[in-house]
Design an enzyme around this catalytic site. Sequence first.
Site, PDB file in Angstrom:
ATOM      1  CB  CYS A 386      78.197   8.391 -26.431  1.00  0.00           C
ATOM      2  SG  CYS A 386      79.253   7.568 -27.654  1.00  0.00           S
ATOM      3  CG  HIS A 512      79.905  12.912 -27.394  1.00  0.00           C
ATOM      4  ND1 HIS A 512      80.161  12.479 -26.106  1.00  0.00           N
ATOM      5  CD2 HIS A 512      80.210  11.864 -28.204  1.00  0.00           C
ATOM      6  CE1 HIS A 512      80.611  11.234 -26.137  1.00  0.00           C
ATOM      7  NE2 HIS A 512      80.643  10.839 -27.398  1.00  0.00           N
ATOM      8  CD  GLU A 514      79.291  15.601 -24.221  1.00  0.00           C
ATOM      9  OE1 GLU A 514      80.122  14.679 -24.260  1.00  0.00           O
ATOM     10  OE2 GLU A 514      78.086  15.445 -24.520  1.00  0.00           O
TER      11      GLU A 514
END
Length: 538
Positions: A386, A512, A514
């Site tokens: 990001c 993102h 994750e």
Amino acid sequence: MAKKTDAKFIFVTGGVVSALGKGITAASIGLLLKQRGLNISILKLDPYLNLDPGTMSPFQHGEVYVTEDGAETDLDLGHYERFIDVNMSKLNNATAGQIYENVLAKERRGDYLGGTVQVIPHITNEIKERIRRVADENKLDVLIVEIGGTVGDIESLPFIEAIRQFKFDAGIHNTLYIHLTYIPYIAAAGELKTKPTQHSVKNLLEMGIQPDILVTRTEQTVPKSAKEKIALFCNVDKKCVIEAKDQSTIYQVPIEYNNNKLDDIICEKLGIEAPQADLEQWKKYVKYVKNPVHTVKIAIVGKYIGLKDSYKSIIEAFIHAGSENRAKVEIKWVNSEDVEHNGPGDILSDVSGILVPGGFGDRGIEGKLLAVKYARENRIPFFGICLGMQCMVIEFARNVGGMKNANSTEFARKLKYPVIDLMSDQKKIKKKGGTMRLGSYECEIEKGTNMYNAYRSTNISERHRHRFEVNNDYIGTLEDCGLILSGRNKQLNLVEAVELPDHPWFVGVQYHPELKSRLTNAHPLFRDFVKASLNYQK
């Protein structure tokens, strides 16, 4: 009388102190029941008045977890997804703000036919309706409902009252109350103290709820005599006092619950007939987490280092990626302001990988840019997420592309080289809450790149949370200077991923990754980043 459903309901409350791990307990129970073949989901009820955590400071709230459908939710939903491997949605997190907003909207429409609107029954009915909706729309066998906060908090009272009533709506054999408490060890006395648990249960009883199962967080093994004392004074079966001793990894928790027959007790009390939980694959990956062959040190250069929960999903993604690489990822927490003031050399000289995560605002940005430059020039594996990806573009534009003082319009106005700019559809938006580019979007990947090597696909879908993006006016210049634009959303004409071709591993993504990593299925980018860091270390 409220409608009865075919689903079973488990309510998880917490007492004594906050941060006991109700989310881990709910997620662990969810995993055990799912592995018994049941269709389950988890709902988080948060007592705060914010509509969602999207506008809350990371220092106060921690990470904002984004679902596939773009809801900004509590970080516990991340635990739910990582444990049960089921995508949550906007329905799986309800705040007091949302509940009150819905009730007030009904009042304005005249839905209550001129009646006085009160906490009971209107607020409590709205809470119960949200619970039923999640169960009905997903055709669940079991819905686990976690009540945020600590029993006794004023703001939690409507939620506690709603779940008290729910037992009589859904049927007493279809509901189960699990209370998570803390048993402190007093070193000076050399013993565990059960009194806080007794008082916590007493508090719950005063609100009309008798817990069926007590899960006791503890640093020490709870002796049989203490469990018997708790059972006697708290009106529960002895076998229903479940020890939850601290573990070296949260992924061991469901295994311990299974060893203590918690899922057997739940099924017995709810009248569920299901086979034993199959935890073989889960145990295999937990074994890899607990017994790594290698250790690799990776720096996270961020601006919210004071509260590591701000990067909760990144921490867990490193655990998953480490497991797949048979390695332990030792995270070095680096405040980007320290890099800004002292330079990167001494701070980052002992790491084999550098990650710059997301964030907002200009504080510490120059430190992040120095970290990017250090990784690029020293050929250290680098991962930007990001804002971290945007920093990669800014640093490259300044120091390789010759665009002096290139920057993002988030941090400065009247720029000669605004290589990062506000997305066009964001420029007229005034409200902050829930208005970013949120949720899952598709991305097309260029073959022959690190991105393609990781995903092994040219079409992927990932979750986003941002307002700023690479300025398309500079794409040609950046590519001419050697930056590879390895991922794009062609429908929105947005850059999703960048990398350098002449570097061991130098990748940045606007989304993102994750958020989609799981213990039994590590995210491919984290997996390859850890692998590259291990290779650099060698």
